[in-house]
Design a protein around this motif. Structure first.
Motif, PDB file in Angstrom:
ATOM      1  N   GLY A  91       0.364   0.499   9.992  1.00  0.00           N
ATOM      2  CA  GLY A  91       1.499   1.315   9.543  1.00  0.00           C
ATOM      3  C   GLY A  91       2.792   0.521   9.634  1.00  0.00           C
ATOM      4  N   ALA A  92       2.947  -0.213  10.728  1.00  0.00           N
ATOM      5  CA  ALA A  92       4.150  -1.021  10.905  1.00  0.00           C
ATOM      6  C   ALA A  92       4.202  -2.145   9.873  1.00  0.00           C
ATOM      7  CB  ALA A  92       4.188  -1.584  12.326  1.00  0.00           C
TER       8      ALA A  92
ATOM      9  N   TRP B 183       3.015  -2.057   6.878  1.00  0.00           N
ATOM     10  CA  TRP B 183       3.453  -1.433   5.633  1.00  0.00           C
ATOM     11  C   TRP B 183       4.975  -1.260   5.649  1.00  0.00           C
ATOM     12  CZ3 TRP B 183       3.654   4.334   4.303  1.00  0.00           C
ATOM     13  CH2 TRP B 183       3.745   4.521   2.918  1.00  0.00           C
TER      14      TRP B 183
ATOM     15  N   GLN C  16       7.149  -4.761   9.299  1.00  0.00           N
ATOM     16  CA  GLN C  16       7.197  -5.497  10.561  1.00  0.00           C
ATOM     17  C   GLN C  16       6.175  -6.639  10.550  1.00  0.00           C
ATOM     18  OE1 GLN C  16       9.037  -3.588  13.469  1.00  0.00           O
ATOM     19  NE2 GLN C  16       9.900  -3.084  11.488  1.00  0.00           N
TER      20      GLN C  16
ATOM     21  N   ARG D 285       9.845  -3.532   0.245  1.00  0.00           N
ATOM     22  CA  ARG D 285      10.502  -2.951   1.406  1.00  0.00           C
ATOM     23  C   ARG D 285      10.574  -1.441   1.242  1.00  0.00           C
ATOM     24  NH1 ARG D 285      13.244  -3.405   5.942  1.00  0.00           N
ATOM     25  NH2 ARG D 285      14.697  -1.687   6.242  1.00  0.00           N
ATOM     26  N   LEU D 286       9.911  -0.723   2.131  1.00  0.00           N
ATOM     27  CA  LEU D 286       9.946   0.730   2.084  1.00  0.00           C
ATOM     28  C   LEU D 286      11.398   1.188   2.212  1.00  0.00           C
ATOM     29  CD1 LEU D 286       6.912   0.461   2.401  1.00  0.00           C
ATOM     30  CD2 LEU D 286       6.958   2.381   3.978  1.00  0.00           C
ATOM     31  N   GLY D 287      11.729   2.196   1.454  1.00  0.00           N
ATOM     32  CA  GLY D 287      13.106   2.677   1.468  1.00  0.00           C
ATOM     33  C   GLY D 287      13.865   2.235   0.232  1.00  0.00           C
ATOM     34  N   THR D 288      13.327   1.247  -0.480  1.00  0.00           N
ATOM     35  CA  THR D 288      14.011   0.752  -1.676  1.00  0.00           C
ATOM     36  C   THR D 288      13.756   1.689  -2.857  1.00  0.00           C
ATOM     37  OG1 THR D 288      13.489  -1.470  -0.881  1.00  0.00           O
ATOM     38  CG2 THR D 288      14.329  -1.270  -3.142  1.00  0.00           C
ATOM     39  N   PRO D 289      14.808   2.152  -3.517  1.00  0.00           N
ATOM     40  CA  PRO D 289      14.581   3.009  -4.677  1.00  0.00           C
ATOM     41  C   PRO D 289      13.860   2.225  -5.762  1.00  0.00           C
ATOM     42  CG  PRO D 289      16.949   2.803  -4.170  1.00  0.00           C
ATOM     43  CD  PRO D 289      16.226   1.912  -3.221  1.00  0.00           C
TER      44      PRO D 289
ATOM     45  N   LEU E   3      10.779   1.259  -5.801  1.00  0.00           N
ATOM     46  CA  LEU E   3       9.585   0.527  -5.373  1.00  0.00           C
ATOM     47  C   LEU E   3       8.532   1.451  -4.767  1.00  0.00           C
ATOM     48  CD1 LEU E   3      11.000  -2.770  -3.808  1.00  0.00           C
ATOM     49  CD2 LEU E   3      10.347  -2.273  -6.170  1.00  0.00           C
ATOM     50  N   GLN E   4       8.755   2.756  -4.899  1.00  0.00           N
ATOM     51  CA  GLN E   4       7.761   3.670  -4.334  1.00  0.00           C
ATOM     52  C   GLN E   4       6.378   3.336  -4.878  1.00  0.00           C
ATOM     53  OE1 GLN E   4      10.941   4.633  -5.331  1.00  0.00           O
ATOM     54  NE2 GLN E   4      11.029   6.864  -5.107  1.00  0.00           N
ATOM     55  N   HIS E   5       5.421   3.333  -3.992  1.00  0.00           N
ATOM     56  CA  HIS E   5       4.051   3.066  -4.406  1.00  0.00           C
ATOM     57  C   HIS E   5       3.128   3.717  -3.402  1.00  0.00           C
ATOM     58  CE1 HIS E   5       5.033  -0.001  -1.416  1.00  0.00           C
ATOM     59  NE2 HIS E   5       3.751  -0.087  -1.174  1.00  0.00           N
ATOM     60  N   ARG E   6       1.876   3.801  -3.796  1.00  0.00           N
ATOM     61  CA  ARG E   6       0.891   4.453  -2.948  1.00  0.00           C
ATOM     62  C   ARG E   6      -0.302   3.528  -2.786  1.00  0.00           C
ATOM     63  NH1 ARG E   6       4.382   7.406  -5.196  1.00  0.00           N
ATOM     64  NH2 ARG E   6       3.779   6.459  -7.166  1.00  0.00           N
ATOM     65  N   ILE E   7      -0.691   3.333  -1.537  1.00  0.00           N
ATOM     66  CA  ILE E   7      -1.843   2.482  -1.278  1.00  0.00           C
ATOM     67  C   ILE E   7      -2.879   3.265  -0.486  1.00  0.00           C
ATOM     68  CG2 ILE E   7      -0.602   0.296  -1.384  1.00  0.00           C
ATOM     69  CD1 ILE E   7      -0.409   0.384   1.664  1.00  0.00           C
TER      70      ILE E   7
END
Ligand SMILES: Cc1ncc(C[n+]2csc(CCOP(=O)(O)OP(=O)(O)O)c2C)c(N)n1
Ligand SMILES: Cc1ncc(C[n+]2csc(CCOP(=O)(O)OP(=O)(O)O)c2C)c(N)n1
Ligand code: SF4
Ligand code: SF4
Ligand SMILES: [Mg+2]
Ligand SMILES: [Mg+2]
Lengths: 624, 338, 338, 624
Positions: free
Chosen positions: A308-309, A311, A314, A465-469, A471-475
């Protein structure tokens, strides 16, 4: 007072190239402490060293029992040292159980120093002696020195207020003082350690210093020893700052160095397990480097939290030993599928199952390479020694981030707890660490963000980078379409993705150096090693080489993928010897991959391989 | 994206472009749409939100969200979400799970995330069955239930998800039912607002393998009598005619008819979601049909330090003096070769 | 062995010939000897008993018993014991575990065995630390605890083992402390007698890595004031002079001084271990020092069908008509080639 | 009314050796039902058959979508059948999505029967068709039959009270009726099935019978079909009772048969997972055989409970698929260490990670052999077909009990759900199953009970019956002394035990037959297979043999240990071909063990290998 310089009449003084000493006593006797402080004194004396601590599995088995014996072996020399040594030159036995358990390791005519006070009827019985070995002649082939250690400590501390327990507990320092005298190690460094240890407890500080010096003085003044030994410094290594380091410490430092270099904070998810826990302990104190340690509820949670980290961006790490590694495998498969960077440290120990938790082994190789459901390839790297664990760890991070994938580091108990000198790297000279970061949605094509698009060179997918507009994606763990990363049940896509995941591993070899061979690239015998058998193999090969034999050595740091020139190398020797502390796991991997003739030498005894065994094996394979 | 203009959102801004693949008629659809709406009202941008799930029909949820999404492995979503949240406290993290995913294989991670009070919003879709694997009983299935794996009836005493949560020291507990959009919306809003682990049981109908599991609670006619809608600070009154109330006799909640025996709203037990003592919540969580109405709404919402925040606070404090790599590497004892 | 003579046992009949390898001074010794005694009193032969454990110092227990013993893997003893008990309901099955083994890695199996009410006697040695791995904090360690893995203090809110048990629908809950042999003996006797999962927290001192964790509760001087010895049907009175009592105000237990304000034993809360409603037990399980005395003894002991018995009953019923292998193999549709 | 005999004027009637049909439609369309009932009709017609059901991963993806397409392929023939067939001769497509997804599998000039009513604008769009393929000529190379299936069903049921949903739902029986007419299958058996299915629901019973017969009548009376096919019965096999069986059913029956034979009740600990759950379902209903099924909280609990039951003397079994297998590995290591009998069924599916849950694969082989911490060898057996799963399971129990050890059965999705005829064994003829039971303490030597003493032949330790006075013992995951079983940290003992555990596996080979070779024991190409690729490999080899090529086939039932004569066999061929649905896992195992030249042929597409691909591979390896 410096006791480094002796004032008493000088005895016979012998200069040795190399010495192996072993402290053995009850778990409560402080043998690990004595051993590691003599190690420190030796490295500061300029020797090269290697150590092998040998813990009991019980926390504190009843005093005096065989189960409670704790040992620490130290090898120091004027030459390079690669192993803790086969046979012991000097054994300190604090009680009968320690004697019984360790006498086998002492070479004939070796020095045997025993604490006679402990050889009581009760002590002998607990150790399983029917007769007192000090008296029945069974130790005749050793040079026996009987020292009334307990009494001498009491004498040294007669003036203090210390209770008898505390007096008894100080006797490791007496033994240490004596050994330092015997092998001409400076006391200063030990004294400093004692000062640091007993800071704020002046009465204990003084007492332990007194005992330490008492040990020295006893050597100096008693008539017992007619000889002293000098082990001159090893030729100065490469210039730089050196320190002594254990494998577990080196892993922790390697991670932090890589974290600083990569500009990513460490997330370290772990569940305690011997012999890996010390890495958690070491990192838990490094919050000023942004390290977040998470003691999870179990190994599965530890690896999942790390994923999770990862992703979240980190530098994600998880750490365990064999049984915990087995538990993590399902989640490692998820890391393979989601192509997230993750460093997995497995400090191997004796098995199967709970096995021999405090003993070393290198039998998790096949588990690391193949131990998951379906085709789930993972990169595997192994340090070869305590100090090398820094580099191996650093490289593991490099590969994990550059190629966006999980990487397994296979350390083992001997590396984890063993110590050796390490030339500290200059932070400014560390190799670069890069990752396919993606922190804006600018410049994306028409199709928007494609989480499974690839860098053609590294085959890495982008690390958004999560949080970037944008770039949302699902894995997830279901098979995905190359490019979009959408769930796909298509047959051809599946086949291609399976092949691609394997290619991603194979491709790493393009970024790694070829085989580093000690000796010629062709000859009679090639010794192939991995992990902590490095030192024993190298030493054995060097000896054979010095004897003019056509023997070479190659040590594999990366086990998956293997170096691209390895196949050719293997075929360039009449035969190949693969010594391992398992039943031939690397041998199987090599056989599966290459055509060559070879031999697997295996010994799974919870202890490092001995140089002598290997010499004999090599000898047997040489043309006569 | 112009950061200057405050953004407002519509429900559809939270929907992804993926085809939704639940069975037609599945209760999951209603929940999905309620979540889309609740997020729009909350007003946090999709890119600042992450949905994490395990495996199960319910756990397909992230694919249908325009947020970041991670469909992990069976039972492990709480652990994955914990790692994510510790490293990225700036993201709002939601977790979607099923009764099997959360309470069977994932039970341990669930109780640990609640104990730690990691700031994660947990939606447990309770359909009392394993949907994805086609109809085995789950840890919330009723005793005696006949399923594919229990042809003679199960002999497992079920968990109550919220009682498990209380055993694990949960700070926020709520319940809603798929078909009751207003309560579901209210609960989701409270969930979004809570700091710490917010744990929500959503009663959900699996019309393929356990159809009608919640019929008495969901049927329009009986709903008002079967459910007790909790509101903080309000007396517990329910019933179609709002003519029934709950009084607490000793430790036992009882249903009374208002107006009878001189009882009025004022005699009813007043809901206090913020009571630091979890005993009230324990009593509420154990209220169950048919003897008692089933509480929906927020049962408990109290504050306790969040694990993720505390970890990050320790790091921030330590970082006030940033680590010096050289110093760290050379250690306390070293020597120089020149 | 002559089955005709009824056998009586001494404590030492339950001791094995293996050297006990706990640290000198470890609380485990006292528990071991209490178990030896309790089994002798119970009078079931060693060969009819099995001890199952996980991994940890505590989990070494089976080696020191003359019964059958299985030292399994970390956290999994409840699952192993469940399988054993289902297949062998004739054996008395005991489980020994630690706070890490039971509540960290093994949390899920623990709550499921309790939910199912498998007829197993579970002794959880709570020393609030990982002993065997040399001193990391555990899920019962207090918030802020400094250990090897938490040098700045842990930021985990701990579990209360018994509260977790209530969340999991446990039918039997008890607590004792290693140094208090009489209460420990009484609890072990009740544990042996209970049908169903009997779950016991034993406060145990790890003198090496967490010495003194229970000092306020165990010290001879303070013990009587710090512990509340529960006895079914008796008012809750405690204190060295038995001058303190517990009264229940609303949902909250309070300490009162008997004799003051006209309060006497008769005003105290009366312990009812058999109350089918677990709310009382929940309140008791959450009572903790220093505000309240810590309850020891049996907190709850109620009856509910045991999973293992129910499974075996289904099998026995079905077996009344034993399966016919030939019929099974040929199935419903078949054809013959001759 | 029997519709087996047609009264209408006879069309052209062609006799075929072998036919492959495939039903494809929405998940809600009942294709699995239609397919399996045609299977039954075919086996009762005396044909040999093999089937391949192809489920979607979603429970019920929205009707009409590609994701929701469910397929069932049936191969029936006048000769022995070993695979579900490469190319389809007749495809029934109930909607555009089913057509789109399955048309690739239809051979050129194959029969294509479509439900025209479903080819609406909406249906076409959902299937991704821009144009209607029925009209745009894209299907020209097939024999297209457009049937207004929905309307015809409505017509057939015009007189009934049935709602339109129920009418629509019956159309699979119309298609089935039509296919039965086309291939001359008797309707009786299907009618009986319908009668059983709708017992107590007379209106549904009548309706579905009407539709079924309507389908038949439509074939008979409409002018659409100018041809009918006959597939004469296969030559009668060995005399006996036959039935149709899936792999999952066969495992369940194999376990029960072994349980009866061994006199031990089954304890079956499992956690549901596709495609293994049906074994749990099958056993849950068999309590009259003393079967205790335990749906555990997870896979770890499932295997641990089974191990507890094994200790208690049950025939212990656990069952899962890939991801669950990964989770069980730590506990399997405990079974290795404690030497308890345990059967572990892994029904392999597509991976890695969650992968492709409903697709088949054979990529857990390395996980099974090597996927645990340390040296933890486990015996592995794999069924080769649905019916063979009975024997493989039975053998697994035999070995587990005789040798006191865990045994892994590697089945896969194709075997689990595929069906074929099976000659039912006579219970009286089942092979004996023995275990080293010990139920009294009489006759023990002075040292009392030694839990780690061994039978010299099987190397099994005694299986003491818990509850017996005098047999009390303690086991666990720590290393143990040979004999007493006491915990031992001794180096030599550890090495010996590690070697012994491996020897225990190797020793099994002495109890197993050697290689069963189809063809000569030397030649040009040896095809080596394992698991469900058996049929494709055998068929391909037979074809090559018929063409006079020097090609042989050996199928490995036991993967660990390997047959003792395998090495010699491999070396007796110019080259060896190992086809697998993975990236060459058996190939790696063989390479690691033997010296031979070989080729790995791999295709990981979630589908059985095709005979044609294999023929081409063999061809390419033959000397030209
Ligand atoms: C390790 C593992 N074990 C088992 C499974 C199979 N499996 C997938 S979902 C599921 C249970 C689903 O039930 P629930 O969580 O209630 O979700 P629902 O489908 O009802 O929404 C199971 C057993 C799996 N995917 N992985
Ligand atoms: C799978 C696995 N993970 C971790 C360990 C290491 N381990 C052994 S015991 C233990 C915790 C012991 O703590 P507790 O259960 O409280 O028992 P105690 O020693 O305190 O009695 C741990 C982490 C292990 N043996 N196996
Ligand atoms: S199986 Fe049940 S829970 Fe799953 S999608 Fe279908 S209706 Fe919903
Ligand atoms: S470490 Fe602690 S718990 Fe373990 S044996 Fe020693 S004192 Fe007991
Ligand atoms: Mg569910
Ligand atoms: Mg503990």
């Amino acid at each position: 007072m410096s006791m480094g310089e002796s004032t008493a009449p000088v005895r016979r003084r012998e200069t040795l190239e190399s010495v192996v000493v072993r402290f053995a006593g009850d778990s409560g006797d402080g043998m690990q402490l004595a051993g590691s402080q003599m190690t420190l004194a030796s490295v500061l004396a300029g020797n090269d060293v290697a150590t092998f601590p040998d813990f009991p599995a019980e926390i504190r088995a009843p005093a005096g029992t065989l189960a409670g014996v704790s040992g620490f072996q130290l090898h120091f020399a004027s030459d390079e040292v690669f192993t803790p040594g086969d046979a012991v030159d000097a054994l300190v036995a604090m009680n009968p159980a320690a004697l019984a358990k360790n006498i086998k390791s002492l070479r004939k005519s070796g020095l045997l120093i025993v604490n006679r006070d402990a050889f009581t009827a009760r002590g002998l019985k607990m150790a399983g002696y029917a007769e007192n070995p000090l008296q029945d002649g069974s130790l005749a082939e050793y040079q026996l020195f009987e020292v009334d250690l307990s009494r001498l400590c009491r004498d040294a501390l007669a003036d203090t207020e210390l209770g008898s327990k505390e007096v008894e507990r100080s006797k490791n320092y007496f033994a240490l003082g004596l050994m330092c005298w015997l092998y001409e190690r400076q006391l200063e460094v030990v004294e400093e350690e004692i000062a640091a240890r007993f800071q704020g407890k002046p009465h204990l500080l003084d007492a332990n210093l007194a005992v330490l010096r008492g040990g020295w003085a006893y050597g100096e003044n008693s008539e017992l020893f007619r000889i002293r030994f000098a082990v001159p410094p090893a030729p100065a290594g490469a210039p730089g700052i050196y320190r002594n380091i254990t494998g577990n410490e080196a892993v922790a430092l390697g991670l932090i160095a890589a974290s600083v270099q990569a500009g990513r904070d460490i997330f370290f998810g772990s569940y305690p397990i011997t012999p890996a826990s010390d890495v958690l302990h070491a990192l838990a104190g490094q919050k000023s480097f942004g390290v977040r340690t998470f003691q999870a509820e179990d190994e599965i949670a530890a690896v999942c939290a790390a994923l999770g980290a990862a992703w979240g961006g980190q530098l994600a790490v998880t750490c365990t030993s064999g049984p915990g590694m087995a538990l993590k495998q399902e989640a490692i498969g998820l890391a393979v599928m989601t192509e997230l960077p993750l460093v997995i440290l497995d400090v191997q120990r004796g098995g199967p199952s709970t096995g021999l938790p405090t003993k070393t082994e290198q039998a998790d190789l096949l588990q690391a390479i193949w131990g998951r459901n379906s085709e789930s390839p993972v990169a595997v790297v192994a340090p070869r020694s305590p100090s090398d664990a820094f580099d191996a760890t650093y490289e593991a991070v490099q590969v994990a981030l550059r190629h966006m994938m999980p990487v397994i580091i296979l350390s083992d108990g001997a590396i984890a707890n063993g110590a050796e000198p390490w030339r500290v790297p200059d932070p400014a000279q560390l190799a670069p660490i890069t990752a396919p970061e993606l922190a804006t949605a600018e410049g994306l094509g028409e199709k928007g963000f494609l989480p499974y698009s690839r860098d053609p060179l590294t085959l890495a997918r982008p690390w958004a980078r999560l949080g970037t507009p944008g770039l949302q994606h699902r894995i997830g763990g279901l098979e995905k379409s190359e490019g979009t990363g959408h769930i796909s049940y298509d047959s051809d896509n599946h086949h291609n993705m399976v092949v691609l995941r394997q290619r991603r591993i194979d491709n790493i070899a393009n970024f790694l150096p070829g085989c580093d061979v000690t000796g010629d690239r062709q000859g009679d015998v090639l010794v192939v090693s991995w992990g902590s058998t490095y030192g024993a193999c190298l030493t054995a090969v060097r000896r054979a080489q010095r004897a003019g034999k056509r023997v070479s050595h190659v040590h594999l740091r990366w086990l998956n993928p293997l170096p691209s020139d390895l196949g050719e190398l293997l075929e360039s020797f009449r035969t190949v010897l693969v010594p391992e502390m398992n039943l031939g796991q690397l041998y199987k991997v090599l056989r599966a991959a290459y055509d060559f003739r070879g031999h697997s030498y295996t010994r799974v005894a919870g202890m490092p391989l001995r140089v002598q065994e290997l010499e004999a094996e090599i000898e047997a394979l040489l043309p006569s | 994206m112009d950061q200057a203009t405050p953004r407002t959102f519509k429900a559809k801004d939270f929907a992804s472009d993926q085809d939704v693949r639940w069975c037609p008629g599945c209760g999951d659809y209603a929940i999905l749409s309620a979540v889309h709406k609740a997020l729009a009202i909350q007003g946090i941008a999709p890119e600042s939100i992450a949905f994490v799930s395990g495996i199960g029909c319910s756990s397909r949820f992230p694919y249908y969200m325009s947020t970041y999404g991670f469909h992990t492995i069976h039972g492990r979503a709480p652990a994955v979400a914990t790692g994510l949240k510790i490293g990225r406290p700036d993201l709002q993290v939601w977790l979607v799970t099923g009764d099997g995913d959360a309470l069977s294989i994932g039970g341990n991670h669930l109780i640990h995330v609640l104990r730690r009070n990691v700031d994660i919003k947990i939606l447990l879709f309770n359909n009392r069955i394993y949907g994805l694997t086609k109809g085995q009983y789950s840890p919330t299935s009723e005793f005696g239930k006949k399923t594919k794996s229990t042809p003679l009836g199960s002999v497992d005493h079920p968990f109550s998800p919220l009682v498990v949560g209380l055993g694990a020291e949960a700070t926020f507990l709520a319940r809603a039912i798929d078909v009751d959009a207003p309560v579901l919306g209210e609960v989701l809003a409270a969930t979004a607002a809570h700091q710490g682990s917010a744990y929500v049981e959503i009663l959900q109908n699996c019309n393929i393998f356990n159809d009608g599991a919640w019929d008495t609670l969901s049927a329009k006619e009986s709903r008002a009598d079967a459910l007790l809608h909790l509101r903080h600070g309000q007396p517990m009154v329910f019933g179609r005619a709002r003519d029934k109330g709950i009084v607490l006799r000793g430790l036992r909640p009882e249903v009374v008819t208002l107006g009878e025996g001189g009882l009025s709203e004022a005699d009813c037990w007043v809901h206090d979601a913020h009571d630091p003592d979890p005993t009230r919540a324990f009593i509420l969580a154990r209220m169950w049909a048919p003897a008692l109405p089933v509480p929906v709404g927020v049962l408990r919402a109290v504050q306790r330090p969040c694990y993720d925040a505390a970890v990050n606070a320790q790091v921030a404090t330590a970082r006030a003096t940033p680590g010096d790599l050289h110093k760290l590497l050379v250690g306390r004892k070293n020597w120089t070769v020149s």
